[in-house]
Design an enzyme around this catalytic site. Sequence first.
Site, PDB file in Angstrom:
ATOM      1  N   HIS A 269     -13.008 -48.012 -44.789  1.00 40.75           N
ATOM      2  CA  HIS A 269     -11.940 -49.004 -44.906  1.00 40.75           C
ATOM      3  C   HIS A 269     -12.531 -50.401 -44.742  1.00 40.75           C
ATOM      4  O   HIS A 269     -13.299 -50.642 -43.820  1.00 40.75           O
ATOM      5  CB  HIS A 269     -10.873 -48.771 -43.820  1.00 40.75           C
ATOM      6  CG  HIS A 269      -9.938 -47.652 -44.136  1.00 40.75           C
ATOM      7  ND1 HIS A 269      -8.642 -47.619 -43.682  1.00 40.75           N
ATOM      8  CD2 HIS A 269     -10.085 -46.529 -44.869  1.00 40.75           C
ATOM      9  CE1 HIS A 269      -8.039 -46.532 -44.124  1.00 40.75           C
ATOM     10  NE2 HIS A 269      -8.903 -45.844 -44.847  1.00 40.75           N
TER      11      HIS A 269
ATOM     12  N   TYR B 262      -0.942 -52.239 -38.545  1.00 42.17           N
ATOM     13  CA  TYR B 262      -0.578 -52.518 -37.148  1.00 42.17           C
ATOM     14  C   TYR B 262       0.687 -53.374 -37.199  1.00 42.17           C
ATOM     15  O   TYR B 262       0.662 -54.513 -37.651  1.00 42.17           O
ATOM     16  CB  TYR B 262      -1.685 -53.307 -36.440  1.00 42.17           C
ATOM     17  CG  TYR B 262      -2.917 -52.497 -36.103  1.00 42.17           C
ATOM     18  CD1 TYR B 262      -3.873 -52.190 -37.075  1.00 42.17           C
ATOM     19  CD2 TYR B 262      -3.134 -52.032 -34.805  1.00 42.17           C
ATOM     20  CE1 TYR B 262      -5.012 -51.453 -36.760  1.00 42.17           C
ATOM     21  CE2 TYR B 262      -4.281 -51.290 -34.488  1.00 42.17           C
ATOM     22  CZ  TYR B 262      -5.198 -51.009 -35.470  1.00 42.17           C
ATOM     23  OH  TYR B 262      -6.314 -50.275 -35.159  1.00 42.17           O
TER      24      TYR B 262
ATOM     25  N   PRO C 183      -5.962 -47.610 -26.700  1.00 40.52           N
ATOM     26  CA  PRO C 183      -6.528 -47.300 -28.014  1.00 40.52           C
ATOM     27  C   PRO C 183      -6.197 -48.303 -29.123  1.00 40.52           C
ATOM     28  O   PRO C 183      -6.648 -48.150 -30.238  1.00 40.52           O
ATOM     29  CB  PRO C 183      -5.935 -45.927 -28.338  1.00 40.52           C
ATOM     30  CG  PRO C 183      -4.801 -45.742 -27.421  1.00 40.52           C
ATOM     31  CD  PRO C 183      -5.040 -46.582 -26.235  1.00 40.52           C
TER      32      PRO C 183
ATOM     33  N   LYS D 167     -11.477 -48.309 -29.725  1.00 37.66           N
ATOM     34  CA  LYS D 167     -12.801 -48.482 -29.115  1.00 37.66           C
ATOM     35  C   LYS D 167     -13.286 -47.291 -28.300  1.00 37.66           C
ATOM     36  O   LYS D 167     -14.480 -47.177 -28.025  1.00 37.66           O
ATOM     37  CB  LYS D 167     -12.792 -49.724 -28.206  1.00 37.66           C
ATOM     38  CG  LYS D 167     -12.676 -51.023 -28.973  1.00 37.66           C
ATOM     39  CD  LYS D 167     -13.858 -51.223 -29.896  1.00 37.66           C
ATOM     40  CE  LYS D 167     -13.534 -52.148 -31.046  1.00 37.66           C
ATOM     41  NZ  LYS D 167     -14.374 -51.894 -32.219  1.00 37.66           N
TER      42      LYS D 167
ATOM     43  N   TYR E  23     -13.485 -55.526 -34.350  1.00 38.61           N
ATOM     44  CA  TYR E  23     -12.872 -54.284 -34.802  1.00 38.61           C
ATOM     45  C   TYR E  23     -13.904 -53.367 -35.477  1.00 38.61           C
ATOM     46  O   TYR E  23     -13.962 -52.174 -35.178  1.00 38.61           O
ATOM     47  CB  TYR E  23     -11.725 -54.578 -35.775  1.00 38.61           C
ATOM     48  CG  TYR E  23     -10.828 -53.395 -36.036  1.00 38.61           C
ATOM     49  CD1 TYR E  23     -11.069 -52.529 -37.103  1.00 38.61           C
ATOM     50  CD2 TYR E  23      -9.735 -53.111 -35.213  1.00 38.61           C
ATOM     51  CE1 TYR E  23     -10.260 -51.434 -37.342  1.00 38.61           C
ATOM     52  CE2 TYR E  23      -8.923 -52.011 -35.447  1.00 38.61           C
ATOM     53  CZ  TYR E  23      -9.191 -51.178 -36.503  1.00 38.61           C
ATOM     54  OH  TYR E  23      -8.392 -50.082 -36.727  1.00 38.61           O
TER      55      TYR E  23
HETATM   56  P1  FAS Z   1     -13.693 -36.638 -23.682  1.00 35.04           P
HETATM   57  O1  FAS Z   1     -12.580 -36.780 -22.742  1.00 35.04           O
HETATM   58  O2  FAS Z   1     -13.542 -36.677 -25.147  1.00 35.04           O
HETATM   59  O3  FAS Z   1     -14.635 -35.406 -23.330  1.00 35.04           O
HETATM   60  C1  FAS Z   1     -14.825 -34.972 -22.003  1.00 35.04           C
HETATM   61  C2  FAS Z   1     -15.028 -33.467 -22.042  1.00 35.04           C
HETATM   62  O4  FAS Z   1     -15.333 -33.027 -20.721  1.00 35.04           O
HETATM   63  C3  FAS Z   1     -13.758 -32.720 -22.480  1.00 35.04           C
HETATM   64  O5  FAS Z   1     -14.064 -31.806 -23.500  1.00 35.04           O
HETATM   65  C4  FAS Z   1     -13.293 -32.023 -21.204  1.00 35.04           C
HETATM   66  O6  FAS Z   1     -12.697 -30.765 -21.465  1.00 35.04           O
HETATM   67  C5  FAS Z   1     -14.616 -31.847 -20.451  1.00 35.04           C
HETATM   68  N1  FAS Z   1     -14.447 -31.732 -19.010  1.00 35.04           N
HETATM   69  C6  FAS Z   1     -13.620 -32.455 -18.212  1.00 35.04           C
HETATM   70  N2  FAS Z   1     -13.747 -32.056 -16.929  1.00 35.04           N
HETATM   71  C7  FAS Z   1     -14.692 -31.067 -16.919  1.00 35.04           C
HETATM   72  C8  FAS Z   1     -15.249 -30.250 -15.906  1.00 35.04           C
HETATM   73  N3  FAS Z   1     -14.865 -30.378 -14.629  1.00 35.04           N
HETATM   74  N4  FAS Z   1     -16.187 -29.335 -16.243  1.00 35.04           N
HETATM   75  C9  FAS Z   1     -16.591 -29.209 -17.547  1.00 35.04           C
HETATM   76  N5  FAS Z   1     -16.086 -29.948 -18.561  1.00 35.04           N
HETATM   77  C10 FAS Z   1     -15.147 -30.857 -18.240  1.00 35.04           C
HETATM   78  N6  FAS Z   1      -9.780 -43.402 -28.653  1.00 35.04           N
HETATM   79  C11 FAS Z   1      -9.705 -44.096 -29.801  1.00 35.04           C
HETATM   80  O7  FAS Z   1     -10.642 -44.828 -30.112  1.00 35.04           O
HETATM   81  N7  FAS Z   1      -8.594 -43.991 -30.617  1.00 35.04           N
HETATM   82  C12 FAS Z   1      -7.544 -43.154 -30.295  1.00 35.04           C
HETATM   83  O8  FAS Z   1      -6.569 -43.083 -31.027  1.00 35.04           O
HETATM   84  C13 FAS Z   1      -7.608 -42.391 -29.120  1.00 35.04           C
HETATM   85  N8  FAS Z   1      -6.608 -41.507 -28.805  1.00 35.04           N
HETATM   86  C14 FAS Z   1      -6.702 -40.784 -27.646  1.00 35.04           C
HETATM   87  C15 FAS Z   1      -5.701 -39.852 -27.291  1.00 35.04           C
HETATM   88  C16 FAS Z   1      -5.780 -39.126 -26.111  1.00 35.04           C
HETATM   89  C17 FAS Z   1      -4.694 -38.132 -25.742  1.00 35.04           C
HETATM   90  C18 FAS Z   1      -6.882 -39.320 -25.237  1.00 35.04           C
HETATM   91  C19 FAS Z   1      -6.961 -38.582 -23.922  1.00 35.04           C
HETATM   92  C20 FAS Z   1      -7.889 -40.213 -25.589  1.00 35.04           C
HETATM   93  C21 FAS Z   1      -7.810 -40.944 -26.799  1.00 35.04           C
HETATM   94  N9  FAS Z   1      -8.813 -41.834 -27.182  1.00 35.04           N
HETATM   95  C22 FAS Z   1      -8.752 -42.554 -28.325  1.00 35.04           C
HETATM   96  C23 FAS Z   1      -9.973 -42.007 -26.399  1.00 35.04           C
HETATM   97  C24 FAS Z   1     -10.891 -40.867 -26.682  1.00 35.04           C
HETATM   98  O9  FAS Z   1     -11.132 -40.782 -28.056  1.00 35.04           O
HETATM   99  C25 FAS Z   1     -12.132 -41.060 -25.861  1.00 35.04           C
HETATM  100  O10 FAS Z   1     -12.608 -42.386 -25.894  1.00 35.04           O
HETATM  101  C26 FAS Z   1     -13.243 -40.112 -26.252  1.00 35.04           C
HETATM  102  O11 FAS Z   1     -12.720 -38.818 -26.237  1.00 35.04           O
HETATM  103  C27 FAS Z   1     -14.393 -40.301 -25.276  1.00 35.04           C
HETATM  104  O12 FAS Z   1     -15.238 -39.242 -25.394  1.00 35.04           O
HETATM  105  P2  FAS Z   1     -15.896 -38.582 -24.075  1.00 35.04           P
HETATM  106  O13 FAS Z   1     -16.380 -39.650 -23.201  1.00 35.04           O
HETATM  107  O14 FAS Z   1     -16.823 -37.550 -24.600  1.00 35.04           O
HETATM  108  O15 FAS Z   1     -14.701 -37.919 -23.277  1.00 35.04           O
HETATM  109  C1  PHB Z   2      -6.219 -43.302 -35.157  1.00 32.67           C
HETATM  110  O1  PHB Z   2      -6.253 -43.146 -36.393  1.00 32.67           O
HETATM  111  O2  PHB Z   2      -6.148 -42.360 -34.345  1.00 32.67           O
HETATM  112  C2  PHB Z   2      -6.260 -44.704 -34.604  1.00 32.67           C
HETATM  113  C3  PHB Z   2      -6.545 -45.762 -35.458  1.00 32.67           C
HETATM  114  C4  PHB Z   2      -6.600 -47.046 -34.935  1.00 32.67           C
HETATM  115  C5  PHB Z   2      -6.346 -47.256 -33.590  1.00 32.67           C
HETATM  116  C6  PHB Z   2      -6.059 -46.183 -32.736  1.00 32.67           C
HETATM  117  C7  PHB Z   2      -6.010 -44.898 -33.257  1.00 32.67           C
HETATM  118  O3  PHB Z   2      -6.389 -48.516 -33.093  1.00 32.67           O
END
Ligand code: FAS
Ligand code: PHB
Length: 386
Positions: free
Chosen positions: A72, A196, A288, A292, A380
């Site tokens: 994009h 947005y 989010p 980032k 961004y």
């Molecule tokens: P993660 O949380 O992805 O990974 C951590 C891992 O550790 C998980 O698989 C978990 O099961 C495991 N774990 C936890 N405790 C443990 C334990 N005690 N023993 C063993 N394993 C364990 N970011 C965006 O940029 N855009 C978004 O739209 C967006 N939407 C999100 C929606 C939700 C519901 C959440 C929670 C986060 C969102 N995020 C978004 C942020 C997300 O993408 C994180 O930044 C990203 O997953 C970070 O990756 P990790 O640091 O690997 O953490």
């Molecule tokens: C998404 O596609 O999940 C998304 C895109 C842009 C954002 C947050 C989430 O700022």
Amino acid sequence: MRTQVGIIGAGPAGLLLSHLLHLRGISSVVLEKRSRDYVERRVRAGVLEQGTVDTLVEAGVGGRLLREGLPHHGIELRYGGAGHRIPFEKLVPGRAITVYGQQEVVKDLIAARLEAGGDVRFEVEDVAIHSPEDRPYLTFGGERLDCDVIAGCDGFHGVSRPSVPPGVLRTYERDYPFAWLGILARVAPSSEELIYARNERGFALHSMRTPEISRFYLQVPPDADVAEWPDERIWAELKARLETVPGFALTTGEIIEKGVTPMRGFVTEPMQYGRLYLAGDAAHIVPPTGAKGLNLAVADVRVLTEALAAFFHDGSTGLLDGYSEACLKRVWRAQHFSWWMTTLLHTFDSDDDYGRRLQLSHLDYVTSSEVAATTLAENYVGLPFP
Ligand code: FAS
Ligand code: PHB
């Protein structure tokens, strides 16, 4: 058992770290509490910065991303009955974002680790960190793993941060007075680029995953219950907040997933203690709005990989000692950008009419000044890595 790096968590941070260490000839074991199916199906982030794409491609795990990801070159800010495009190709030539679901990144990394004979263990119970100060080891399910270093990649609710003795870590936190209701729908996107929308009813975001799958977000109260959001209400609210410019109609379809995500900013300092190093959501959380979270995890892992390579190959600890400081400058830049995008586009009950007019004036400036729009664009698509 013994390994050089014990990694807790098979999310983007833990899996990418294990893969990059493998490329540098450094052994690791990844311990994940959830099943492989669960982590590969968990819908989260969707936008990859230019630097994240480059990192994955250079590490040999970007093939499907290049084939299936959607590059994009701009986003739209929609408010006041008009749409305003932020053109990346003009403002930050050569840099773009790629829409590619986080779960796809996770699938690609798991496949690469297993193909390389990597040790990734799922459904591991009761992971615990022991003596992170020196001679660290992990226990889990009755087993013990001795490590030279432990990487806490276990997300916001993991065990790594709580394993650090009280008084060592300082946390910075900001909870926002709203949450996001995330929706995944089996319907072609109604827009080629992300929208947005700032609306008096609340923020809305139109994103996507593939030409057949759309991703939406609605600003909702912080205690919103997804059970109070049947499909009909979701589509009605998305239409009310997005169908605000002439000629735009939102195509509706089957909703296949919905969930509420709290909005918070959070940073842990330092991101290390003894031989324990925190990366990704284990160390920081961003709202989010700026897309980032996942990208910051990648940036941390790049720094940690270089530091561990210097430690294991040359015996030097300088980069490891400076890991946290090397990450935090980018972490706080992303915190600020995410806060800025969030306050620019969401409605705050605490705002009076004066506050709302300030917000609209800010949006007018960002969408009319090339300099102001460039600050949005360069953050961004992701600032270049140091
Ligand atoms: P993660 O949380 O992805 O990974 C951590 C891992 O550790 C998980 O698989 C978990 O099961 C495991 N774990 C936890 N405790 C443990 C334990 N005690 N023993 C063993 N394993 C364990 N970011 C965006 O940029 N855009 C978004 O739209 C967006 N939407 C999100 C929606 C939700 C519901 C959440 C929670 C986060 C969102 N995020 C978004 C942020 C997300 O993408 C994180 O930044 C990203 O997953 C970070 O990756 P990790 O640091 O690997 O953490
Ligand atoms: C998404 O596609 O999940 C998304 C895109 C842009 C954002 C947050 C989430 O700022």
